[in-house]
Design a protein around this motif. Structure first.
Motif, PDB file in Angstrom:
ATOM      1  N   GLU A 296      71.389  30.431  12.874  1.00 30.89           N
ATOM      2  CA  GLU A 296      70.917  30.444  14.082  1.00 30.89           C
ATOM      3  C   GLU A 296      70.958  31.654  14.790  1.00 30.89           C
ATOM      4  O   GLU A 296      69.885  32.108  15.526  1.00 30.89           O
ATOM      5  N   ALA A 297      72.068  32.365  14.581  1.00 35.07           N
ATOM      6  CA  ALA A 297      72.414  33.716  15.337  1.00 35.07           C
ATOM      7  C   ALA A 297      71.943  34.846  14.592  1.00 35.07           C
ATOM      8  O   ALA A 297      72.103  36.043  15.176  1.00 35.07           O
ATOM      9  N   LEU A 298      71.486  35.084  13.488  1.00 36.18           N
ATOM     10  CA  LEU A 298      71.127  35.982  12.410  1.00 36.18           C
ATOM     11  C   LEU A 298      70.227  36.827  13.427  1.00 36.18           C
ATOM     12  O   LEU A 298      70.370  38.108  13.445  1.00 36.18           O
ATOM     13  N   PRO A 299      68.993  36.240  13.910  1.00 42.03           N
ATOM     14  CA  PRO A 299      67.949  37.193  14.951  1.00 42.03           C
ATOM     15  C   PRO A 299      68.482  37.836  15.973  1.00 42.03           C
ATOM     16  O   PRO A 299      68.278  39.013  16.089  1.00 42.03           O
ATOM     17  N   ALA A 300      69.509  37.313  16.463  1.00 34.97           N
ATOM     18  CA  ALA A 300      70.246  37.976  17.732  1.00 34.97           C
ATOM     19  C   ALA A 300      71.188  38.901  17.409  1.00 34.97           C
ATOM     20  O   ALA A 300      71.183  40.075  17.865  1.00 34.97           O
ATOM     21  N   LEU A 301      71.735  38.605  16.069  1.00 31.20           N
ATOM     22  CA  LEU A 301      72.884  39.825  15.681  1.00 31.20           C
ATOM     23  C   LEU A 301      71.977  40.972  15.281  1.00 31.20           C
ATOM     24  O   LEU A 301      72.616  42.137  15.504  1.00 31.20           O
ATOM     25  N   VAL A 302      70.869  40.748  14.469  1.00 29.78           N
ATOM     26  CA  VAL A 302      70.220  41.840  13.711  1.00 29.78           C
ATOM     27  C   VAL A 302      69.543  42.483  15.000  1.00 29.78           C
ATOM     28  O   VAL A 302      69.607  43.838  15.045  1.00 29.78           O
ATOM     29  N   ALA A 303      68.983  41.955  16.135  1.00 28.91           N
ATOM     30  CA  ALA A 303      68.351  42.558  17.217  1.00 28.91           C
ATOM     31  C   ALA A 303      69.250  43.261  17.975  1.00 28.91           C
ATOM     32  O   ALA A 303      69.325  44.519  18.403  1.00 28.91           O
ATOM     33  N   GLY A 304      70.483  42.985  18.160  1.00 27.66           N
ATOM     34  CA  GLY A 304      71.608  43.473  18.952  1.00 27.66           C
ATOM     35  C   GLY A 304      71.959  44.746  18.175  1.00 27.66           C
ATOM     36  O   GLY A 304      72.345  46.001  18.556  1.00 27.66           O
ATOM     37  N   GLY A 305      72.252  44.599  16.902  1.00 29.44           N
ATOM     38  CA  GLY A 305      72.474  45.674  16.214  1.00 29.44           C
ATOM     39  C   GLY A 305      71.523  46.772  16.020  1.00 29.44           C
ATOM     40  O   GLY A 305      71.914  48.228  16.054  1.00 29.44           O
ATOM     41  N   ALA A 306      70.289  46.395  15.983  1.00 26.35           N
ATOM     42  CA  ALA A 306      69.240  47.580  16.013  1.00 26.35           C
ATOM     43  C   ALA A 306      69.149  48.393  17.247  1.00 26.35           C
ATOM     44  O   ALA A 306      69.004  49.380  17.629  1.00 26.35           O
ATOM     45  N   LEU A 307      69.459  47.459  18.409  1.00 29.83           N
ATOM     46  CA  LEU A 307      69.652  48.358  19.825  1.00 29.83           C
ATOM     47  C   LEU A 307      70.776  49.207  19.875  1.00 29.83           C
ATOM     48  O   LEU A 307      70.616  50.327  20.390  1.00 29.83           O
TER      49      LEU A 307
ATOM     50  N   VAL B 282      81.436  25.858   8.589  1.00 26.81           N
ATOM     51  CA  VAL B 282      80.618  25.668   9.754  1.00 26.81           C
ATOM     52  C   VAL B 282      79.841  27.071  10.281  1.00 26.81           C
ATOM     53  O   VAL B 282      78.770  27.162  10.670  1.00 26.81           O
ATOM     54  N   VAL B 283      80.810  28.031  10.373  1.00 32.86           N
ATOM     55  CA  VAL B 283      80.194  29.014  10.895  1.00 32.86           C
ATOM     56  C   VAL B 283      79.426  30.034   9.831  1.00 32.86           C
ATOM     57  O   VAL B 283      78.400  30.546  10.361  1.00 32.86           O
ATOM     58  N   ARG B 284      79.598  29.783   8.754  1.00 34.69           N
ATOM     59  CA  ARG B 284      78.866  30.479   7.672  1.00 34.69           C
ATOM     60  C   ARG B 284      77.375  29.385   7.589  1.00 34.69           C
ATOM     61  O   ARG B 284      76.484  30.302   7.394  1.00 34.69           O
TER      62      ARG B 284
ATOM     63  N   ARG C 243      76.218  40.022  24.270  1.00 28.29           N
ATOM     64  CA  ARG C 243      75.465  39.351  25.136  1.00 28.29           C
ATOM     65  C   ARG C 243      74.342  38.308  24.693  1.00 28.29           C
ATOM     66  O   ARG C 243      74.185  37.478  24.783  1.00 28.29           O
ATOM     67  N   PRO C 244      73.684  39.170  23.613  1.00 28.31           N
ATOM     68  CA  PRO C 244      72.574  38.392  22.830  1.00 28.31           C
ATOM     69  C   PRO C 244      73.077  37.303  21.808  1.00 28.31           C
ATOM     70  O   PRO C 244      72.576  36.324  21.809  1.00 28.31           O
TER      71      PRO C 244
ATOM     72  N   PHE D 120      74.005  31.535  20.637  1.00 25.77           N
ATOM     73  CA  PHE D 120      75.098  30.390  20.607  1.00 25.77           C
ATOM     74  C   PHE D 120      74.805  29.505  21.544  1.00 25.77           C
ATOM     75  O   PHE D 120      75.051  28.280  21.400  1.00 25.77           O
ATOM     76  N   ALA D 121      74.370  29.605  22.748  1.00 30.03           N
ATOM     77  CA  ALA D 121      74.302  28.529  23.850  1.00 30.03           C
ATOM     78  C   ALA D 121      72.947  27.851  23.411  1.00 30.03           C
ATOM     79  O   ALA D 121      72.728  26.570  23.900  1.00 30.03           O
ATOM     80  N   GLN D 122      72.158  28.233  22.424  1.00 29.48           N
ATOM     81  CA  GLN D 122      71.120  27.350  22.039  1.00 29.48           C
ATOM     82  C   GLN D 122      71.411  26.514  20.921  1.00 29.48           C
ATOM     83  O   GLN D 122      70.486  25.615  20.542  1.00 29.48           O
ATOM     84  N   ILE D 123      72.408  26.618  20.358  1.00 30.93           N
ATOM     85  CA  ILE D 123      72.756  25.719  19.236  1.00 30.93           C
ATOM     86  C   ILE D 123      73.180  24.402  19.569  1.00 30.93           C
ATOM     87  O   ILE D 123      74.086  24.153  20.673  1.00 30.93           O
TER      88      ILE D 123
END
Length: 310
Positions: free
Chosen positions: A222-233, A214-216, A187-188, A193-196
């Motif tokens: 752009e999605a790294l903060p969401a990825l790390v935040a989701g992983g922490a949750l 392109v992904v890398r 979800r995050p 991704f919707a903000q890119i």
């Protein structure tokens, strides 16, 4: 001529200003701090008092006085160290699995056009409301000892039991947690991704960059903060997960929540249970603060440009 003159009294009355209203004196005001008393009292009774009782019990010695001996005994016990190691390994493995699976699914839903992609995003929101034991129970129906997979195996081969017994092992717990907690990463990621701005993706593709590049180079930064935040949750949730471990029937998998349950309910050792619960809560609060600091770094979407599909 004087009879034709308008009456001066009427003209004067028409031009006189209306009398000013009498000011109303305000009544006595209630200080702002008074309104804070009911929620503070309710919070203290419902949350702070039980937590304070648990912490107080964890520092209670055999004679009933204050003592740090319970912490020394618990931290030096092999059972606690084993449970802590098992908890950390399962939570870490589940988090890594959720991050990998969630990233792949988020990339497909957000950037690969296929029929039903928006419905898939809506299903994720519904999936988040499912209880954890429901997903575990579904896995038991498929891969349990008397589940569908083992039933098909015994019917085909005539064996007494099937080969699928991994649900009662740490791998089964990890599979159940990955299945249940992946949407908490997905979800995050979809929101990020919707903000890119898709103009960046189109520019990178027009310059000859392959999809992996392109992904890398564009999407992941752009999605790294969401990825790390989701992983922490997910890591916080996995550290405190109890129902999945209980419903898988993994008797040899003892995590910190299972150790609290066993000490309090099965052994009636409330002091040990409170010590383990306090340590587990401390770990969870530390990870939660990390999660909050990471989510605060997520910025609002910038203006302009077309966005990726949520």
């Amino acid at each position: 001529m004087s009879a034709l003159a308008p009456p001066r009294a009427a003209s004067t009355a028409a031009t006189d200003p209306s009398p000013e209203p009498t000011p109303v004196r305000p009544g006595p005001t209630v200080p702002a701090w008074v309104w804070a008393i009911p929620p503070v009292v309710l919070l203290a009774l419902a949350v702070l008092y039980p937590l304070g009782s648990v912490i107080s019990e964890s520092f209670t010695g055999p004679d009933g006085g204050f003592s740090t001996r319970p912490y020394v005994d618990v931290l030096s016990s092999t059972r606690f160290r084993t449970a802590l190691t098992t908890t950390v390994l399962i939570a870490t493995g589940s988090t890594v699995g959720c991050l990998a699976l969630g990233l792949v699914l988020a990339l497909i839903i957000a950037f690969v056009p296929f029929p039903g992609s928006r419905s898939a995003g809506r299903f994720i929101d519904t999936y988040l409301s499912f209880p954890s034991f429901l997903i575990t129970l579904a896995l038991l129906f498929v891969y349990g000892t008397v589940g569908m997979a083992n039933g098909m195996w015994t019917d085909l081969t005539g064996a007494e039991s099937g080969p699928f017994t991994f649900l009662s092992t740490p791998w089964g717990v990890i599979l159940a947690e990955v299945t249940f907690f992946t949407p908490f990463v997905l979800r995050p990621l979809l929101a990020a991704f919707a903000q890119i701005d898709t103009a960046q993706l189109e520019a990178a593709s027009s310059l000859g960059a392959r999809p992996a590049r392109v992904v890398r180079s564009v999407i992941l930064p752009e999605a790294l903060p969401a990825l790390v935040a989701g992983g922490a949750l997910v890591l916080v949730l996995c550290l405190n997960e109890f129902a999945i471990v209980l419903f898988t029937g993994a008797k040899d998998v003892v995590t910190l929540p299972m150790l609290v349950y066993g000490s309090a309910i099965l052994e009636a050792d409330y002091t040990t249970a409170c010590v383990v619960a306090t340590i587990n809560a401390t770990l969870s609060i530390g990870l939660y603060l990390l999660y909050r600091s990471l989510t605060s770094r997520l910025g609002a979407p910038t203006d302009g440009g077309r966005r990726a599909r949520p």
